[in-house]
Design a protein around this motif. Structure first.
Motif, PDB file in Angstrom:
ATOM      1  N   LEU B 105       0.719  -0.871   0.107  1.00 28.99           N
ATOM      2  CA  LEU B 105      -0.007  -0.472   0.243  1.00 28.99           C
ATOM      3  C   LEU B 105       1.159   1.484   0.231  1.00 28.99           C
ATOM      4  CD1 LEU B 105      -3.027  -1.163   1.814  1.00 28.99           C
ATOM      5  CD2 LEU B 105      -2.984  -1.281  -0.310  1.00 28.99           C
ATOM      6  N   ARG B 106       2.077   1.117   0.899  1.00 32.41           N
ATOM      7  CA  ARG B 106       3.079   1.917   0.464  1.00 32.41           C
ATOM      8  C   ARG B 106       3.404   2.919  -1.092  1.00 32.41           C
ATOM      9  NH1 ARG B 106       6.932   1.416   5.599  1.00 32.41           N
ATOM     10  NH2 ARG B 106       5.817   1.091   6.816  1.00 32.41           N
ATOM     11  N   ALA B 107       3.440   1.430  -1.492  1.00 25.65           N
ATOM     12  CA  ALA B 107       3.785   1.534  -3.358  1.00 25.65           C
ATOM     13  C   ALA B 107       2.695   1.064  -3.676  1.00 25.65           C
ATOM     14  CB  ALA B 107       5.841   1.290  -3.244  1.00 25.65           C
ATOM     15  N   PRO B 108       1.935   1.341  -3.786  1.00 21.33           N
ATOM     16  CA  PRO B 108       0.885   1.005  -4.405  1.00 21.33           C
ATOM     17  C   PRO B 108       1.130   0.452  -6.310  1.00 21.33           C
ATOM     18  CG  PRO B 108       0.408   2.644  -4.162  1.00 21.33           C
ATOM     19  CD  PRO B 108       1.303   3.197  -3.708  1.00 21.33           C
ATOM     20  N   GLU B 169      -4.108 -10.724  -4.809  1.00 16.59           N
ATOM     21  CA  GLU B 169      -5.367 -10.759  -5.304  1.00 16.59           C
ATOM     22  C   GLU B 169      -6.474  -9.037  -4.882  1.00 16.59           C
ATOM     23  OE1 GLU B 169      -5.778 -11.961  -8.489  1.00 16.59           O
ATOM     24  OE2 GLU B 169      -7.904 -11.001  -9.454  1.00 16.59           O
ATOM     25  N   ALA B 170      -6.189  -9.111  -3.187  1.00 18.68           N
ATOM     26  CA  ALA B 170      -7.374  -8.486  -2.704  1.00 18.68           C
ATOM     27  C   ALA B 170      -6.049  -7.533  -2.648  1.00 18.68           C
ATOM     28  CB  ALA B 170      -6.846  -8.897  -0.672  1.00 18.68           C
ATOM     29  N   LEU B 171      -4.898  -6.739  -2.554  1.00 17.67           N
ATOM     30  CA  LEU B 171      -4.066  -5.740  -2.290  1.00 17.67           C
ATOM     31  C   LEU B 171      -4.063  -5.586  -4.129  1.00 17.67           C
ATOM     32  CD1 LEU B 171      -1.623  -6.781  -0.370  1.00 17.67           C
ATOM     33  CD2 LEU B 171      -3.960  -5.556  -0.053  1.00 17.67           C
ATOM     34  N   ILE B 172      -4.630  -5.772  -4.541  1.00 18.16           N
ATOM     35  CA  ILE B 172      -4.346  -5.005  -6.318  1.00 18.16           C
ATOM     36  C   ILE B 172      -5.864  -4.977  -6.699  1.00 18.16           C
ATOM     37  CG2 ILE B 172      -2.256  -6.029  -7.418  1.00 18.16           C
ATOM     38  CD1 ILE B 172      -4.290  -7.733  -9.005  1.00 18.16           C
ATOM     39  N   GLY B 173      -7.031  -5.213  -6.932  1.00 11.98           N
ATOM     40  CA  GLY B 173      -8.331  -4.946  -6.962  1.00 11.98           C
ATOM     41  C   GLY B 173      -8.851  -3.268  -6.428  1.00 11.98           C
ATOM     42  N   PRO B 174      -9.273  -3.756  -5.455  1.00  9.42           N
ATOM     43  CA  PRO B 174      -9.757  -3.001  -4.673  1.00  9.42           C
ATOM     44  C   PRO B 174      -8.737  -1.722  -4.469  1.00  9.42           C
ATOM     45  CG  PRO B 174     -10.460  -5.419  -3.767  1.00  9.42           C
ATOM     46  CD  PRO B 174      -9.357  -5.644  -4.573  1.00  9.42           C
ATOM     47  N   LEU B 175      -7.508  -2.429  -4.104  1.00 13.78           N
ATOM     48  CA  LEU B 175      -6.691  -1.377  -3.413  1.00 13.78           C
ATOM     49  C   LEU B 175      -6.546  -0.093  -4.812  1.00 13.78           C
ATOM     50  CD1 LEU B 175      -3.874  -2.721  -1.384  1.00 13.78           C
ATOM     51  CD2 LEU B 175      -5.764  -1.047  -0.636  1.00 13.78           C
ATOM     52  N   GLN B 179      -9.091   5.163  -0.410  1.00 10.78           N
ATOM     53  CA  GLN B 179      -8.828   6.478   0.028  1.00 10.78           C
ATOM     54  C   GLN B 179      -7.513   5.760   1.089  1.00 10.78           C
ATOM     55  OE1 GLN B 179     -10.259   9.536  -1.006  1.00 10.78           O
ATOM     56  NE2 GLN B 179     -11.087   7.498  -2.888  1.00 10.78           N
ATOM     57  N   PRO B 180      -6.386   6.993   1.220  1.00 13.64           N
ATOM     58  CA  PRO B 180      -5.815   6.700   2.260  1.00 13.64           C
ATOM     59  C   PRO B 180      -6.379   6.795   3.455  1.00 13.64           C
ATOM     60  CG  PRO B 180      -5.418   8.994   0.846  1.00 13.64           C
ATOM     61  CD  PRO B 180      -7.007   8.169  -0.138  1.00 13.64           C
ATOM     62  N   GLN B 181      -7.215   6.980   3.814  1.00 12.64           N
ATOM     63  CA  GLN B 181      -8.130   6.898   4.968  1.00 12.64           C
ATOM     64  C   GLN B 181      -8.586   5.417   5.052  1.00 12.64           C
ATOM     65  OE1 GLN B 181      -8.637   9.311   2.704  1.00 12.64           O
ATOM     66  NE2 GLN B 181     -10.597   9.275   3.287  1.00 12.64           N
ATOM     67  N   HIS B 182      -8.997   5.107   4.453  1.00 12.71           N
ATOM     68  CA  HIS B 182      -9.223   3.290   4.306  1.00 12.71           C
ATOM     69  C   HIS B 182      -8.079   2.395   3.658  1.00 12.71           C
ATOM     70  CE1 HIS B 182     -13.209   5.769   2.561  1.00 12.71           C
ATOM     71  NE2 HIS B 182     -13.233   5.339   3.994  1.00 12.71           N
TER      72      HIS B 182
END
Lengths: 212, 212
Positions: B105-108, B169-175, B179-182
């Protein structure tokens, strides 16, 4: 007078295109995308290679079309399981995952090709679109389950993508080295993993005897 | 007299290669593999483009090397979490998944590039090898957990591959649309999904405040 395609010509072209896709899918089942060669496919279809290129302008275009054709069939089967009457959401999802897994195991080379075989970027793009379609189907089922209290509250977008990732990855790694007599246990273990993730309770590893 | 590379020359070449990889990784963080161009990279490194090609013979070779360099770092961080003393297996696995997710998430853009961006087949092959490495790490942790009874009996090969698929997979689709706060909720939900899958019981969605 300008040439206008008659409906009979259109139909014949459509039939040829379909025959090409069917033959290509058969080759995919046997040897994956790496075994899908334009010249060999043309021979299978009793077409000149140049004619094949009039239907699919490149191998990448053909592979993308075969990918979409094959995956549409798979998504249709999964969607049908999610729409069975009188099942709860977790039952729907278990049935859909079981169908996905059984079909993947019956055609392991095609499953590997569709899920993970290294391919050209255009096919990869199609893969991402279709994974999104699978996730959307599961997401709706999870939302239904939360509304009907057959599933605990959860982020259905995240859970649905995680389900797609889990079932796909589970069916390509270990399965490659699997003995046929262990396939049912593999399916049951994959479904168990996924159902426990979304229900937060033990799920039996009973192999459901369903059509797919 | 035949030319022999002195150790000083070797060291200098090694330093140049490393500088190229560092610059390439920075470009990957900004714009993924699609933004990684040989000419622009050569400029960044203050090298002639021809010189860059002496270090990496093609863009595909460069991308594969950058992929391996970046993923080695990520795998190292995950492995470190799995080796922390005095944690149970589920705690190890939760810590490792949290680290994987936080770093992604820090480096999406880099995470998207490493996990899912459509790439040339050679990079895809590297991706499959590294996913296997991640699965091996998780598989060992699951086996430990089963032996120590902190995890229920399960097929650790299958569970570990499913974990890798789920978290990736969870970290590429929805991410992508997050929004950063989520982000913290997303990490917590992804870890919850995975832990429930392997423990078969509710896992709290508390965000662990750990270094990664």
């Amino acid at each position: 007078m300008a040439y206008r395609e008659t409906s009979r010509v259109r139909e014949r072209k459509q039939a040829t295109r379909q025959a090409i896709l069917n033959n290509a899918l058969r080759m995919l089942n046997e040897s994956g995308f790496s075994g899908l060669q334009m010249a060999a496919l043309a021979r299978q279809c009793q077409l000149a290679t140049g004619t094949l290129y009039r239907y699919f302008s490149s191998k990448e275009a053909l592979c993308t079309a075969v990918f979409e054709y094959a995956t549409d069939i798979e998504i249709g089967r999964v969607a049908a399981q999610l729409q069975q009457p009188q099942l709860t959401a977790p039952e729907h999802i278990a049935a859909a995952l079981t169908t996905f897994a059984k079909r993947a195991l019956r055609a392991p080379i095609a499953a590997w090709a569709l899920i993970a075989e290294p391919v050209e970027p255009a096919v990869n793009h199609a893969r991402l679109r279709y994974r999104e379609q699978y996730a959307t189907l599961f997401s709706r089922a999870i939302d239904d389950g939360i509304a009907q209290q057959s599933l605990p509250p959860q982020n259905s977008t995240l859970s649905s993508h995680a389900l797609v990732g889990a079932i796909a990855e589970a069916l390509i790694g270990p399965l490659a080295q699997q003995q046929p007599q262990h396939l049912n246990q593999t399916i049951a273990a994959a479904v168990q993993f996924c159902l426990q993730a979304i229900t937060a309770k033990p799920y039996p590893t009973i192999f459901p005897d369903q059509e797919c």
